[in-house]
Each structure stands twice: as structure tokens, then as C-alpha cells.
Design a protein around this motif. Structure first.
Motif, PDB file in Angstrom:
ATOM      1  N   UNK A 117      -3.613  -8.941   5.451  1.00 28.06           N
ATOM      2  CA  UNK A 117      -4.800  -9.805   5.476  1.00 28.06           C
ATOM      3  C   UNK A 117      -5.881  -9.076   4.689  1.00 28.06           C
ATOM      4  N   UNK A 118      -5.983  -9.318   3.372  1.00 29.41           N
ATOM      5  CA  UNK A 118      -6.889  -8.533   2.529  1.00 29.41           C
ATOM      6  C   UNK A 118      -8.351  -8.661   2.900  1.00 29.41           C
ATOM      7  N   UNK A 119      -8.685  -9.661   3.689  1.00 31.20           N
ATOM      8  CA  UNK A 119     -10.080  -9.832   4.096  1.00 31.20           C
ATOM      9  C   UNK A 119     -10.485  -8.914   5.227  1.00 31.20           C
TER      10      UNK A 119
ATOM     11  N   UNK B  95      -8.626  -0.558  -3.113  1.00 29.42           N
ATOM     12  CA  UNK B  95      -7.257  -0.455  -3.555  1.00 29.42           C
ATOM     13  C   UNK B  95      -6.514  -1.773  -3.300  1.00 29.42           C
ATOM     14  N   UNK B  96      -6.871  -2.805  -4.071  1.00 33.97           N
ATOM     15  CA  UNK B  96      -6.280  -4.126  -3.857  1.00 33.97           C
ATOM     16  C   UNK B  96      -4.781  -4.114  -4.106  1.00 33.97           C
ATOM     17  N   UNK B  97      -4.310  -3.165  -4.904  1.00 35.16           N
ATOM     18  CA  UNK B  97      -2.878  -3.110  -5.196  1.00 35.16           C
ATOM     19  C   UNK B  97      -2.069  -2.836  -3.924  1.00 35.16           C
ATOM     20  N   UNK B  98      -2.626  -2.070  -2.968  1.00 35.22           N
ATOM     21  CA  UNK B  98      -1.923  -1.815  -1.715  1.00 35.22           C
ATOM     22  C   UNK B  98      -1.944  -3.055  -0.820  1.00 35.22           C
ATOM     23  N   UNK B  99      -3.027  -3.819  -0.870  1.00 32.60           N
ATOM     24  CA  UNK B  99      -3.051  -5.095  -0.153  1.00 32.60           C
ATOM     25  C   UNK B  99      -1.962  -6.024  -0.698  1.00 32.60           C
ATOM     26  N   UNK B 100      -1.797  -6.002  -2.022  1.00 28.56           N
ATOM     27  CA  UNK B 100      -0.785  -6.867  -2.643  1.00 28.56           C
ATOM     28  C   UNK B 100       0.617  -6.471  -2.205  1.00 28.56           C
ATOM     29  N   UNK B 101       0.849  -5.165  -2.070  1.00 27.22           N
ATOM     30  CA  UNK B 101       2.153  -4.709  -1.586  1.00 27.22           C
ATOM     31  C   UNK B 101       2.410  -5.213  -0.170  1.00 27.22           C
ATOM     32  N   UNK B 102       1.392  -5.107   0.694  1.00 29.57           N
ATOM     33  CA  UNK B 102       1.545  -5.566   2.075  1.00 29.57           C
ATOM     34  C   UNK B 102       1.805  -7.071   2.127  1.00 29.57           C
ATOM     35  N   UNK B 103       1.119  -7.830   1.284  1.00 29.25           N
ATOM     36  CA  UNK B 103       1.320  -9.283   1.261  1.00 29.25           C
ATOM     37  C   UNK B 103       2.719  -9.645   0.789  1.00 29.25           C
ATOM     38  N   UNK B 104       3.226  -8.877  -0.174  1.00 32.11           N
ATOM     39  CA  UNK B 104       4.570  -9.159  -0.688  1.00 32.11           C
ATOM     40  C   UNK B 104       5.629  -8.938   0.382  1.00 32.11           C
TER      41      UNK B 104
END
Length: 262
Positions: free
Chosen positions: A47-49, A11-20
Motif C-alpha cells: 500500500x504505497x500510500x 524509494x518507490x521502486x521497493x513499493x513497486x516490488x511489494x505490489x508485484x
């Protein structure tokens, strides 16, 4: 249905939300997390990694537990001065100074998770920062609901396909007459063997619901309900009825052996 039945592994979209959130608030860490049982799992990580095995922890060891439990936003300028929270293992491990969290709710129910922003130093969270985090939480909730809907549709499609396969199998069983009845004894399915092998005519078939109702009214334990009943054309049948799911009953019919031997 549990939302943790869904595969959130990519779910990369949730990682993107956290980064934003990290970029907007200038904090060091953000997590978009859900609670399942005693576990808090981060769907989104700034930290998506971060590997999946490092995205879960005991909910009791997190500040988000309070956010989820109360269902209210939580603003803490310095966690280290809170006697209840400063000794939580995640506070020490993540070197948490300030914490800002809002609950995640699905379908207007109790909180199922939380979005949190974390700073390693003390800071005063502004109202505008809380409002931004709440706006992102609303977006995250809609995306979780979308995944839930997608999962439910797939589950329904799989269930219908399974039911079709079962009915197709029952329809093609030879030598064993089978019917399915609802809780009122009404006929909802009949296989080909009822006509082809038991040689029942339409009048006989129309009598089956009444026979099934009378058998069910005997209140005999299912799997032992061997009862002889006559159809309008005086065909005597023995039936074994078995309770199935959703109030349905599977009935297996055969000609009464004693009658057939006379």
C-alpha cells in the motif's frame, strides 16, 4: 557503514516490488523490510500510500524477526495456530493468517531484513510461490546494494572534498609552520609557512621526517611534545605534535624562542 544511513524516504521502486508480489501471489499484504537495531522499517509496502511513520515497528513484534534471525525462508500456513507467534501484536493488528517470508542479505552477510507475503486467511504456500518471492528478494538485495554503493561514493567524495578544504586551509596559514606525518614519521604534507615564515631550505625540509620520528620515539604524550631539534643548517626548532585520525600526526613547528632571543 549502516545501510540505514541511506535516505530511503522516496524509494518507490521497493513499493513497486511489494505490489508485484501481491498481484502475483494473490495475498493481501507484502512488505520489503530492513532491520536497524531494534526497529523493522518497511522500505517497500504494497500500500504505497502508507506514511513513513507507519512503516516502522519493533522487530520483536513481527514474524519477520524469526526470518531475519534464522536467515532462512519461513512458510506458515496459519500463524494463528503457532503458540509462539499468534500473540505477537502485529499478527493481531494486521489480522495475519498465513505468512511467507525470505531473508534479505547484502554482500553475502547475515540477513539484514526480509520480504514477506501475508494472507488474512490460512493457505498452503506452494514451492513456486516461495521461488518467486526468493527471486524478488534477490532483486531487492541488488537494489539495496546499489543504493549502498551510491551512498559510499558520495561519502567518499564528501570526505575527499573535506580533506582538500582542510589541506587548503593549512597550506594558507601564515606564521605557523605545519606538517603532517604518517605513523612512521614520513612527511605527507607541508604548508607554505615552513619556507616562507620559518625560512627553512630544502635540506632543512628533508630533515623533518627524521626529526618527527625521533620525537615520536620519545613516547611523550601528544599535545605536550615540545622538543628542540636542529636541522642540517643548525636551525633550532620547537615542535608540538598532535595525534590525528588514521594514524596521522599533525606537527606545528616554530623557531625555538630561547635560541631566537640569543
Amino acid at each position: 557503514m549502516s545501510y540505514m544511513s541511506i535516505d530511503f524516504s522516496n524509494m518507490v521502486e521497493f513499493d513497486a516490488l511489494a505490489q508485484s508480489i501481491v498481484a502475483k501471489l494473490g495475498c493481501e499484504l507484502c512488505l520489503v523490510s530492513v532491520v536497524h537495531g531494534e526497529t523493522l522499517t518497511s522500505l517497500g509496502h504494497s500500500d504505497p500510500g502508507t506514511p513513513s511513520e507507519n512503516r516502522s515497528m519493533s522487530v520483536r513484534d513481527t514474524i519477520c524477526e524469526r526470518t531475519v534471525r534464522t536467515g532462512q525462508p519461513l512458510r506458515l500456513p496459519d500463524v494463528r495456530v503457532d503458540p509462539e507467534l499468534r500473540n505477537i501484536s502485529s499478527v493481531r493488528a494486521m489480522e495475519i493468517g498465513a505468512y511467507l517470508g525470505v531473508p534479505l542479505k547484502v554482500d553475502g552477510e547475515a540477513a539484514v531484513g526480509a520480504i514477506c507475503a501475508v494472507s488474512t486467511t490460512a493457505r498452503i504456500w506452494r514451492d513456486s510461490e516461495l521461488a518467486y518471492l526468493q527471486a524478488v528478494a534477490d532483486l531487492a538485495e541488488s537494489r539495496i546494494e546499489r543504493h549502498l554503493l551510491r551512498f559510499e561514493r558520495k561519502a567518499l567524495s564528501d570526505a575527499l572534498a573535506e580533506n582538500d578544504a582542510i589541506l587548503n586551509m593549512l597550506s594558507n596559514v601564515k606564521g605557523r609552520g605545519m606538517t603532517v606525518h604518517n605513523a612512521d614519521g614520513e612527511l605527507v604534507f607541508v604548508n607554505a609557512a615552513m619556507k616562507n615564515d620559518l625560512q627553512l631550505n630544502d635540506r632543512d625540509m628533508l630533515a623533518l621526517p627524521n626529526i618527527a620520528r625521533r620525537v615520536q620515539q620519545l613516547a611523550l604524550p601528544f599535545n605536550e611534545a615540545h622538543v628542540v631539534r636542529s636541522t642540517p643548517t643548525n636551525t633550532e626548532l620547537s615542535v608540538q605534535m598532535t595525534a590525528a585520525d588514521n594514524g596521522l600526526v599533525l606537527a606545528e613547528w616554530c623557531r625555538d624562542l630561547e635560541t631566537s632571543q640569543r
